[in-house]
Design an enzyme around this catalytic site. Structure first.
Site: not given
Ligand code: CDP
Length: 816
Positions: A228, A375-376, A745
């Site tokens: 990513q 996701r944070c 998120e």
């Protein structure tokens, strides 16, 4: 040549600008099976690598015998830690200033740790090679939670680190301890809660993998990999492998889901690079599902113990939190250097609370490295979960209605910008409006009546509220860096002679739809139809620098860089337009897609005409071409807000609970693509539901990872997933160039508390304060039946209660 263009204003939505629910352009290749993932990369002469993993969580390595593996036909290389050490690569630095074993030399420290790898002509022979390696282990006692890790007689896990005498990975604190203590002295009521946010796994469908291709003739290393953050990986590879950075090219092709799992540097990547260098051939490593679920990118695993100082009228006076995080054997998740426990101190940022103090301690345990930002935004999930569970408990302690308690404490519109007790500057929002919209949409008052009537008939209905803000878009360079590299992002825009454009960004899409939405930002700024703009990302040789896509930072940072570079292009196009229209630049006005002469709107030049002039008719002295770049260092984080509400019904016989309704109100500022935003919210709510309801991955007393498969760690399908009712409020970010705030998120961060609060609301009469996630039916049944909290911590019971160690308050039971 000046060709006046039409005067009819462009319809921004029609040309795919901001606000258009444009269909995702990348989906056309995905749904036709034409995506190109790392496993699709096939290079001439490519070899295949497999990893031998440790079956034990903690053991000393007495010897590794690779002789049988070497004798298997087709095996080209057997790499052990000893061999890697000769290249100074048995250990590597992590993104959090720790060290991590690439291949174990002295000890194994978690089940699934990389011990050796085999390169062969095909993956099957490589796997046979792994099975032929004989490792003699001397088992050591395993440590599987912070309580065990911090015990005085705990075995030392990181005996490789000089000066490390215990299992403490870090200590960190923030806030005003004295002020907080004074506020607690003045409290009418002190409300307390302790909970565990369980270990979870992002579990993308595509596992990790890499194809390393070292060209010994040119000295260039190309690595195709699932990352990513390709630019940061390039820097990390330069540091770890001591290769010149300009001769490293990282290509991150299509990614089958990242969710934070593909941020860290995993040993598999490093081994494939080292093997390619040693063999002079391309080497492919594709992780299998067990390897992914057992060894990579775990998240959460945090124990939170806190209290709120309350006035009898419901005003929160102060908050105090103690956090213990389980990092596994290596502190290898990426957190901004200054903040050891990420942005945990964003807890309670949406409430007006004058004092707060947080102390945090990290533990080394015999588990795979944890703590990734699944996701944070760096530990915000744990912060918001604790916050909303604590708020629920506090309202109950005061005997106050859940909505009313929030109403009394949420920041009011006139309080922005607001400095929190922990130092964040929360810049904008309409929190009260979001809450009221949510309450109205779900019919809160009517529900309370319905709930009472249902209870009279023996039915257990409950409603849960979660209101949260989240700091998205790390960072600003004053405060945020990873490995000393400041957190900003860049974009480069080239407008071709015919007015078509290519946008290159440092961010990396993993399914969010950047190829669609980032073009929309350019369309908004320049009026070039989105269909005429190609968005490129993921190749370090062909894109400008970026810190990567995680923590919902793409829109706040790379999205802002995109707007800024488009504005630079517009500034040059203005000069070209003045030249074409034969007026001075001051006399040129802009409307979407064209410049025109002030006072004579029919005399204009379109952006496409300006582009043509940049290559064929520029004024004397002007540098030709229409391209530029922009680096964006955000002045602040963006602060979206959300209110999530869930209604559930529990079966009193079994503890099974069903979700009857979910209402979400999200304020992420200006929505670039409303359809994409809704997709992000629905995806996040689905993950939130899964986390609260069914996902269970934990460890037994021996450190065995229990649940590292899709029979135990459940992914919800469309069948289980409830329907979501979505609503919107829009408070533009005051500092983002297009007023957008991150959103990716929010629902995954704020959602879990809504579901858990709903279940607890349904059994409010039992006095139960906490059930730890996941709220499996047996836990709910136990809480409801025995009227006690069910707060469990690993290790789980494995066939008997002998190994169970509860770290929760008395009355808690072991999980499982
Ligand atoms: O960093 P990441 O892409 O995961 O998160 P994000 O910046 O919140 O964006 C997620 C997706 O939603 C991207 O495709 C954004 O362009 C889109 N988005 C949007 O359309 N409007 C917003 N205000 C925020 C995000």
């Amino acid at each position: 040549m000046t060709k006046p263009s039409g005067t009819k204003p462009l319809d921004e939505i029609r040309i795919g600008g901001i606000g258009a629910s444009r269909k995702r352009v990348e989906d056309s290749r995905f749904i036709r099976g034409r995506g190109s993932y790392v496993d699709d990369v096939s290079l001439p002469g490519m070899l295949h690598m497999e990893i031998l993993r440790s079956p034990l969580a903690h053991a000393r390595i007495r010897s590794i015998d690779t002789s049988k593996a070497w004798r298997i036909p087709g095996v080209r290389l057997v790499l052990t830690g000893e061999l890697a050490a000769q290249r100074n690569l048995a250990w590597m630095p992590t993104l959090s200033y720790d060290t991590q074993a690439v291949l174990a030399t002295d000890k194994v420290r978690f089940q699934g740790q990389e011990v050796a790898c085999v390169v062969a002509d095909n993956p099957y022979v490589a796997k046979d090679g792994c099975e032929a390696i004989v490792v003699d282990y001397e088992p050591l006692p395993a440590v599987v939670n912070p309580e065990q890790a911090f015990a005085a007689d705990a075995p030392l896990i990181r005996d490789d680190k000089e000066g490390q005498a215990d299992n403490v990975c870090y200590r960190w604190e923030v806030g005003d301890a004295d002020g907080t203590a004074r506020a607690f002295e003045q409290a009418d009521v002190v409300s307390r809660l302790r909970l565990h946010y369980p270990r979870s796994h992002p579990s993308p469908i595509e596992c990790c993998g890499s194809v390393a291709d070292f060209n010994s003739a040119t000295g260039k290393l190309t690595v195709y990999m699932t990352t990513q953050a390709p630019h940061i990986i390039r820097a990390a590879v330069a540091l770890v492998a001591e290769l010149p950075e300009h001769l490293i090219r990282i290509v991150s092709p299509d990614i089958g889901g990242g969710f934070g799992n593909k941020v860290p540097v995993y040993p598999g990547y490093v081994c494939s690079i080292l093997c390619s260098i040693l063999l002079g051939k391309p080497v492919k490593w594709i992780e299998d599902k067990s390897g992914n679920l057992i060894s990579t990118g775990f998240a959460r695993d945090m124990y939170l113990d806190g209290e709120l100082a309350l006035r009898a009228d419901g005003k929160i006076l102060a908050v105090r939190i103690r956090a213990e995080s389980d990092h596994g054997a290596f502190f290898s998740d990426a957190q901004p250097s200054k903040f050891k426990i990420g942005l945990l101190h964003s807890a309670f940022a949406c409430y007006d609370i004058p004092y707060g103090h947080i102390s945090a301690r990290g533990a080394y345990t015999n588990k795979a490295p944890g703590g990734v930002a699944y996701r944070c935004s760096f530990r915000v999930t744990e912060a918001m979960y604790f916050q909303e569970r604590m708020v629920h408990a506090a309202a109950a302690d005061l005997g106050m209605d859940q909505a009313e308690f929030r109403r009394r404490n949420l920041l009011r519109d006139e309080q922005f910008p607001h400095r929190t007790a922990f130092g964040f500057l929360v810049d904008s929002g309409q929190y009260g409006r979001c809450l009221e919209l949510g309450l109205e949409a779900i019919g809160y008052q009517d529900f309370r009546r319905e709930q009472r009537d249902a209870a009279a008939r023996g039915r257990r209905l409950g409603i849960g509220i979660s209101t949260m803000t989240e700091p998205l878009g790390a960072g600003n360079s004053r405060e945020y860096d990873i490995l000393g590299i400041k957190m900003f992002d860049a974009a480069e825009l080239r407008v071709h002679p015919t007015g078509k454009a290519i946008l290159k960004i440092g961010a990396k899409t993993q399914g969010q739809g950047h190829e669609t939405t980032f073009a929309q930002i350019v369309t908004h700024e320049l009026g070039i139809p989105a269909a005429d703009i190609l968005v490129e990302h993921g190749d370090t040789d062909n894109t400008p620098f970026g810190m990567g896509t995680y923590a919902s930072r793409s829109t706040p940072v790379a999205g802002a860089a995109t707007a800024m570079v488009a504005r630079k292009i517009r500034a040059k196009a203005r000069k070209l337009a003045a030249h074409l229209l034969e007026v001075s630049e001051e006399d040129v006005e802009w409307e979407l897609g064209r410049f025109y002469v002030r006072g004579a709107p029919s005399r204009g030049a379109s952006i496409q005409e300006c582009a043509a002039a940049a290559y064929g008719n520029m004024p004397d002295g002007m540098e030709p071409g229409l391209e530029n770049n922009a680096y964006y260092d955000p002045p602040n984080l963006t602060w979206p807000f959300a209110c999530y509400l869930a209604i559930v019904e529990i079966d009193p016989e079994t503890g099974v609970w069903d979700v009857l309704r979910v209402v979400a109100v999200d304020d992420c500022g200006v929505r670039i693509n409303p359809m994409v935003v809704e997709g992000q919210i629905m995806g996040g709510l689905t993950e939130a539901y899964a986390m609260s309801n069914m996902q269970f991955i934990t460890f037994d007393a021996g450190g065995n990872c229990v649940g590292s498969n899709y029979l135990d760690y459940l992914l919800p399908t469309a069948w289980e997933t409830p329907g979501f009712e979505l609503h919107e409020v829009c408070t533009p970010s005051p500092h983002h160039p297009i007023g957008a705030k991150g959103v990716g998120e929010c629902a995954a961060v704020g959602g879990p508390a809504a579901f858990v609060n709903a279940v607890l609301d349904a059994i409010a009469d039992t006095g139960v304060r906490n059930i730890d996630m996941p709220l499996l039916p047996d836990r709910v049944w136990e809480a409801m039946t025995y009227r006690r909290d069910v707060s469990g911590a690993p290790p789980v019971r494995t066939g008997g209660a002998a190994h169970t160690t509860d770290t929760a308050d008395a009355g808690g039971s072991g999980a499982g």
